[in-house]
Design a protein around this motif. Structure first.
Motif, PDB file in Angstrom:
ATOM      1  N   GLY A  28      14.882-101.001  46.927  1.00  0.00           N
ATOM      2  CA  GLY A  28      16.003-100.227  47.452  1.00  0.00           C
ATOM      3  C   GLY A  28      17.278-101.052  47.488  1.00  0.00           C
ATOM      4  O   GLY A  28      18.357-100.590  47.092  1.00  0.00           O
ATOM      5  N   LYS A  29      17.161-102.306  47.948  1.00  0.00           N
ATOM      6  CA  LYS A  29      18.324-103.204  47.963  1.00  0.00           C
ATOM      7  C   LYS A  29      18.764-103.536  46.538  1.00  0.00           C
ATOM      8  O   LYS A  29      19.972-103.613  46.247  1.00  0.00           O
ATOM      9  N   LEU A  30      17.804-103.733  45.649  1.00  0.00           N
ATOM     10  CA  LEU A  30      18.140-103.997  44.241  1.00  0.00           C
ATOM     11  C   LEU A  30      18.969-102.857  43.654  1.00  0.00           C
ATOM     12  O   LEU A  30      19.962-103.092  42.952  1.00  0.00           O
ATOM     13  N   ILE A  31      18.585-101.637  43.947  1.00  0.00           N
ATOM     14  CA  ILE A  31      19.310-100.478  43.417  1.00  0.00           C
ATOM     15  C   ILE A  31      20.739-100.452  43.946  1.00  0.00           C
ATOM     16  O   ILE A  31      21.691-100.175  43.199  1.00  0.00           O
ATOM     17  N   ILE A  32      20.916-100.751  45.234  1.00  0.00           N
ATOM     18  CA  ILE A  32      22.268-100.812  45.802  1.00  0.00           C
ATOM     19  C   ILE A  32      23.086-101.876  45.073  1.00  0.00           C
ATOM     20  O   ILE A  32      24.240-101.658  44.684  1.00  0.00           O
ATOM     21  N   ASN A  33      22.481-103.053  44.868  1.00  0.00           N
ATOM     22  CA  ASN A  33      23.186-104.127  44.177  1.00  0.00           C
ATOM     23  C   ASN A  33      23.523-103.752  42.740  1.00  0.00           C
ATOM     24  O   ASN A  33      24.611-104.065  42.246  1.00  0.00           O
ATOM     25  N   VAL A  92      23.308 -95.371  37.023  1.00  0.00           N
ATOM     26  CA  VAL A  92      22.600 -96.628  37.289  1.00  0.00           C
ATOM     27  C   VAL A  92      21.412 -96.376  38.212  1.00  0.00           C
ATOM     28  O   VAL A  92      20.300 -96.856  37.968  1.00  0.00           O
ATOM     29  N   VAL A  93      21.638 -95.627  39.275  1.00  0.00           N
ATOM     30  CA  VAL A  93      20.566 -95.342  40.231  1.00  0.00           C
ATOM     31  C   VAL A  93      19.436 -94.569  39.560  1.00  0.00           C
ATOM     32  O   VAL A  93      18.251 -94.878  39.763  1.00  0.00           O
ATOM     33  N   VAL A 124      10.124 -96.328  46.142  1.00  0.00           N
ATOM     34  CA  VAL A 124      11.491 -96.577  46.608  1.00  0.00           C
ATOM     35  C   VAL A 124      11.828 -95.585  47.724  1.00  0.00           C
ATOM     36  O   VAL A 124      11.378 -94.435  47.694  1.00  0.00           O
ATOM     37  N   PRO A 125      12.626 -96.007  48.732  1.00  0.00           N
ATOM     38  CA  PRO A 125      13.024 -95.065  49.790  1.00  0.00           C
ATOM     39  C   PRO A 125      13.605 -93.775  49.231  1.00  0.00           C
ATOM     40  O   PRO A 125      14.425 -93.793  48.304  1.00  0.00           O
ATOM     41  N   ALA A 126      13.203 -92.654  49.799  1.00  0.00           N
ATOM     42  CA  ALA A 126      13.555 -91.340  49.245  1.00  0.00           C
ATOM     43  C   ALA A 126      15.049 -91.057  49.285  1.00  0.00           C
ATOM     44  O   ALA A 126      15.567 -90.299  48.458  1.00  0.00           O
ATOM     45  N   ASP A 127      15.758 -91.651  50.249  1.00  0.00           N
ATOM     46  CA  ASP A 127      17.181 -91.354  50.412  1.00  0.00           C
ATOM     47  C   ASP A 127      18.081 -92.390  49.754  1.00  0.00           C
ATOM     48  O   ASP A 127      19.244 -92.529  50.116  1.00  0.00           O
ATOM     49  N   ILE A 128      17.582 -93.111  48.762  1.00  0.00           N
ATOM     50  CA  ILE A 128      18.324 -94.241  48.218  1.00  0.00           C
ATOM     51  C   ILE A 128      19.639 -93.817  47.568  1.00  0.00           C
ATOM     52  O   ILE A 128      20.646 -94.518  47.707  1.00  0.00           O
ATOM     53  N   GLU A 129      19.684 -92.672  46.884  1.00  0.00           N
ATOM     54  CA  GLU A 129      20.942 -92.271  46.244  1.00  0.00           C
ATOM     55  C   GLU A 129      22.013 -92.012  47.307  1.00  0.00           C
ATOM     56  O   GLU A 129      23.157 -92.452  47.163  1.00  0.00           O
ATOM     57  N   ALA A 130      21.647 -91.327  48.388  1.00  0.00           N
ATOM     58  CA  ALA A 130      22.602 -91.079  49.466  1.00  0.00           C
ATOM     59  C   ALA A 130      23.019 -92.392  50.130  1.00  0.00           C
ATOM     60  O   ALA A 130      24.188 -92.576  50.489  1.00  0.00           O
ATOM     61  N   THR A 131      22.081 -93.330  50.271  1.00  0.00           N
ATOM     62  CA  THR A 131      22.392 -94.633  50.855  1.00  0.00           C
ATOM     63  C   THR A 131      23.417 -95.376  50.013  1.00  0.00           C
ATOM     64  O   THR A 131      24.359 -95.987  50.538  1.00  0.00           O
ATOM     65  N   VAL A 132      23.235 -95.324  48.696  1.00  0.00           N
ATOM     66  CA  VAL A 132      24.183 -95.977  47.780  1.00  0.00           C
ATOM     67  C   VAL A 132      25.580 -95.404  47.959  1.00  0.00           C
ATOM     68  O   VAL A 132      26.566 -96.145  48.104  1.00  0.00           O
ATOM     69  N   LEU A 133      25.677 -94.100  47.980  1.00  0.00           N
ATOM     70  CA  LEU A 133      26.995 -93.464  48.055  1.00  0.00           C
ATOM     71  C   LEU A 133      27.650 -93.665  49.425  1.00  0.00           C
ATOM     72  O   LEU A 133      28.877 -93.657  49.539  1.00  0.00           O
TER      73      LEU A 133
END
Length: 299
Positions: free
Chosen positions: A177-182, A212-213, A227-236
């Motif tokens: 999840g952190k990797l995706i944010i980075n 990218v996500v 991966v955490p289900a809300d990762i796209e919302a977390t990124v944004l």
């Protein structure tokens, strides 16, 4: 408790400083410029709620790790094996090594070299080195730890130092999840030299982030990573919570230092190739950062 920080950059100095502030014996192992400043003036920790100089030890030699029960490994991902080899002769048999590094495979790489227990941690902190021996904290600071023999002890020790921490049963998914944010932020922040709040206002930026996500999620799924289900919302959402933060990759490029992009977007590209998953957006960002990285700060 004696606690050592291997790789005293922004992350290592922040957490080392917080632990020193709580009364622990802390030694920082880092580059000569920072070590000299800390030895002369102490570590300046400029946080949101305080600005203090802390009396910590500092050395350029990994031998300073001797006697530490907890070692925070904060070196750049590309230096993991080298740091592990430097640490190995000096670590106590019962020392616990906590990997506070970007990327998803550093703890595994440390374990190949070190016989001690190694635990992966996911770091959520906005910090930068504002000068030799001076770390500036912009926000957050929590840690998510992998399961280990001293998990509850670690959580209590960190909490007492003002560092929120929890043990997660599947830290690999949190690391991804952190990797995706980075992957979504670091390369574009570095190429544009813009903080997150400004970055996301750029034309087409959020669309590229979504691409990218999506690629990262496809690679994670193929690799069997939950991966955490809300990762796209977390990124944004991240830009709103850290509007003034420049990514670590942006800071490295601005200072002419090697980046960790090979272990961020580059890692996704390599895993995608191995698993048959196309990653064109990550490939472009990785390639562009490598081009700029090769030019140096005045290129």
């Amino acid at each position: 408790m004696k606690i050592a920080v291997m790789g005293a950059g922004a992350v290592g100095c922040y957490y080392g400083g917080m632990l020193a502030r709580a009364g622990h014996e802390v030694v920082l192992v880092g580059r000569p410029l920072h070590v000299d400043a800390v030895r002369r003036d102490g570590l300046r920790l400029q946080a949101l709620a305080f600005d203090e100089r802390l009396p910590v030890q500092a050395s350029t030699d990994a031998a300073a790790l001797q006697g530490a029960r907890l070692v925070l490994c904060c070196v750049k991902s590309g230096d993991t094996e080298t740091a592990a080899a430097q640490m190995r002769p000096h670590l106590a048999p019962d020392a616990l090594v906590l990997s506070l590094q970007n990327g998803v495979d550093n703890a595994e790489r440390l374990r190949r070299v070190l016989p001690q227990e190694v635990v992966a941690a996911v770091v959520y902190v906005a910090a930068e080195m504002a000068g030799p021996g001076h770390v500036r904290h912009h926000g957050r600071g929590e840690l998510v730890l992998g399961q280990c023999s001293r998990g509850e002890e670690l959580v209590q020790l960190l909490a007492a130092a003002g560092v929120p921490a929890e043990v997660h049963p599947d830290v690999r998914g949190v690391l991804w999840g952190k990797l995706i944010i980075n992957c979504a932020y670091n390369a574009m922040s570095a190429l544009a030299q813009r903080p997150y709040g400004e970055l996301v206002q750029g034309q087409g930026v959020t669309a590229v982030m979504r691409d990218v996500v999506a690629e990262c999620l496809a690679v994670a799924a193929a690799d069997g990573v939950p991966v955490p289900a809300d990762i796209e919302a977390t990124v944004l959402r991240l830009a709103a919570t850290m509007p003034t933060q420049h990514s670590s990759t942006a800071q490295d490029l601005a200072r002419g230092k090697p980046t960790e992009i090979d272990h961020l977007n580059g890692y996704v590209v390599r895993r995608g190739e191995a698993l048959g998953v196309p990653t064109p957006a990550n490939r472009v960002l990785h390639t562009l950062v490598k081009l700029v990285e090769g030019r140096g700060p005045d290129g």
